[in-house]
Design a protein around this motif. Sequence first.
Motif, PDB file in Angstrom:
ATOM      1  N   ARG A 267       0.819  -1.215   0.000  1.00 36.11           N
ATOM      2  CA  ARG A 267       0.000   0.000   0.000  1.00 36.11           C
ATOM      3  C   ARG A 267       0.854   1.266   0.000  1.00 36.11           C
ATOM      4  NH1 ARG A 267      -5.336  -0.481   3.889  1.00 36.11           N
ATOM      5  NH2 ARG A 267      -5.903  -2.652   3.439  1.00 36.11           N
ATOM      6  N   VAL A 269       2.312   2.638   2.515  1.00 38.29           N
ATOM      7  CA  VAL A 269       1.900   3.437   3.660  1.00 38.29           C
ATOM      8  C   VAL A 269       3.095   4.263   4.148  1.00 38.29           C
ATOM      9  CG1 VAL A 269       1.145   3.304   6.063  1.00 38.29           C
ATOM     10  CG2 VAL A 269       0.161   1.774   4.344  1.00 38.29           C
ATOM     11  N   ASP A 336     -14.434  10.377   7.319  1.00 40.34           N
ATOM     12  CA  ASP A 336     -13.543  11.511   7.566  1.00 40.34           C
ATOM     13  C   ASP A 336     -13.470  11.843   9.048  1.00 40.34           C
ATOM     14  OD1 ASP A 336     -13.026  11.712   4.867  1.00 40.34           O
ATOM     15  OD2 ASP A 336     -14.605  13.211   4.519  1.00 40.34           O
ATOM     16  N   ASP A 339     -11.431   9.192  10.844  1.00 43.14           N
ATOM     17  CA  ASP A 339     -10.014   9.375  10.555  1.00 43.14           C
ATOM     18  C   ASP A 339      -9.439  10.528  11.368  1.00 43.14           C
ATOM     19  OD1 ASP A 339      -7.651   8.759   8.642  1.00 43.14           O
ATOM     20  OD2 ASP A 339      -7.916  10.919   8.440  1.00 43.14           O
ATOM     21  N   ARG A 343      -6.591  10.132  14.374  1.00 45.02           N
ATOM     22  CA  ARG A 343      -5.306  10.813  14.227  1.00 45.02           C
ATOM     23  C   ARG A 343      -5.055  11.752  15.402  1.00 45.02           C
ATOM     24  NH1 ARG A 343      -2.709  10.484   9.283  1.00 45.02           N
ATOM     25  NH2 ARG A 343      -3.876   9.415   7.628  1.00 45.02           N
ATOM     26  N   LEU A 371      -9.044  -1.043   6.741  1.00 43.08           N
ATOM     27  CA  LEU A 371      -9.374   0.131   5.946  1.00 43.08           C
ATOM     28  C   LEU A 371      -8.180   1.038   5.710  1.00 43.08           C
ATOM     29  CD1 LEU A 371     -12.764   1.149   7.606  1.00 43.08           C
ATOM     30  CD2 LEU A 371     -12.440   0.068   5.381  1.00 43.08           C
ATOM     31  N   ASP A 372      -7.426   1.298   6.769  1.00 43.14           N
ATOM     32  CA  ASP A 372      -6.370   2.304   6.659  1.00 43.14           C
ATOM     33  C   ASP A 372      -5.294   2.051   7.697  1.00 43.14           C
ATOM     34  OD1 ASP A 372      -5.061   4.489   5.674  1.00 43.14           O
ATOM     35  OD2 ASP A 372      -6.412   5.989   6.550  1.00 43.14           O
ATOM     36  N   CYS A 374      -2.559   4.547   9.562  1.00 43.98           N
ATOM     37  CA  CYS A 374      -2.209   5.962   9.720  1.00 43.98           C
ATOM     38  C   CYS A 374      -0.939   6.101  10.547  1.00 43.98           C
ATOM     39  CB  CYS A 374      -3.348   6.726  10.397  1.00 43.98           C
ATOM     40  SG  CYS A 374      -4.945   6.547   9.588  1.00 43.98           S
TER      41      CYS A 374
END
Length: 426
Positions: A267, A269, A336, A339, A343, A371-372, A374
Amino acid sequence: MEYYLPASDDEAEAADPSKYTKRAEGDHLIVLDDVAIIVEDKAVALSALSRGGKTARIRTDLTGIITKAAEQAGRMRDAIQRDGGLRSKNEGWIDLSQIREIHTIAVSLDDISTVLTATAELVQAGLLPADNIPWTVSLHDLELITELVARPAEFLLYLRRRRNPDVTVMFRAPDEMDLFLYFFEAGLWVEPDPVQVRAAFPFLLEPATAELRRYRARKPAFLTSRTDALDQWFHTRGHGGARSIQAPKPAMVPSPLAPLIDELQSRNVTGWLSIGATLLSGATDVQHKFARHGDELLNNPSPKGRSLAVPLTASVDPAEGWLFVWATRPSGADPDETDRRLRDYLRAKKHQLGLPRGVVFLYDQPTRELLDICYEGHTGPLDAALTASLSSLRPPSELHRSIHPNAKRPQSGTRNAARHKRKRKR
């Protein structure tokens, strides 16, 4: 590359790289997200007098091979740490303010493994300063190691372990490849002083008596030759033909986190290399726990989502601390907003614990997908809103609790519940 350093105390005190006038040279600077690797090449060879045992000439030759490389690499490292970048002669200002981890390597064209693996003795002899220890390695061994690693995270983890001066105190080896193959087998891990770890990370509990006893009972080990399998692979690689049989390539002990580490890289990242090496750094049982955290959160869903924070503090250097967070996004939640909230939490929690880097692994509760990921490497002061949020964070002592006390707890009155209660009483 050529770059500029302060030529006087006045220039150093002004700390304005645009006005530095002393020109310096460096051989290689490799930058990937938050990691910088500085490499200095030395073509100086041991002279016939050195090989004949002349002590004075040995020191002279080793100074040319090792000490000068360490000085040149350390000079660039100090500039990056001091100024947050380098002013290059050809490229102008190179912003490196995102760097959180710097490693130095001194590469020798001469294969003097017995010397290069004796980092502790080089420090004692004054050839290397204790605060600037590069990985000293021959070009041949460096090339071989890059062929053996299955993923970049393995290389970075070896670089972290190998530059620890305690490694060559606790593990004596005649050859670099013996150290590397032992890293593949058992990690080349040297337990740090638990008292110093507690000093570096004050939120930790006081060291237990068993920890102190285990640390004091450490004994150096001599690593015998481990290169038979390596030699077989090396001499049979690339041989074709129906009758030829290629020996298996030595590999690191399989990790349950390998799929996640590969996913980070695929990915692209931010921080995938340093995150992957940190995931690999845990003991096998810890890696298995980390591999289960996502499923454990998803198996116990919540309308508000769930999260689990784990600080990684297996070092005496606060700069090497990490905060890992596993979290879930519930059905219907705004992506959003989730996220942003995570964060902000990661940055505030890192600040509370004094940890420089962190990462969130975010899973979707309905689909169980990752999903993500960070990454967070902010180390400066928090803004007003995040500063105000610190009071709402759980105290650091909460981090020592087990994951979800209610997770998978059997219903009362069942046979499993009785067995569960008996286990807890033991």
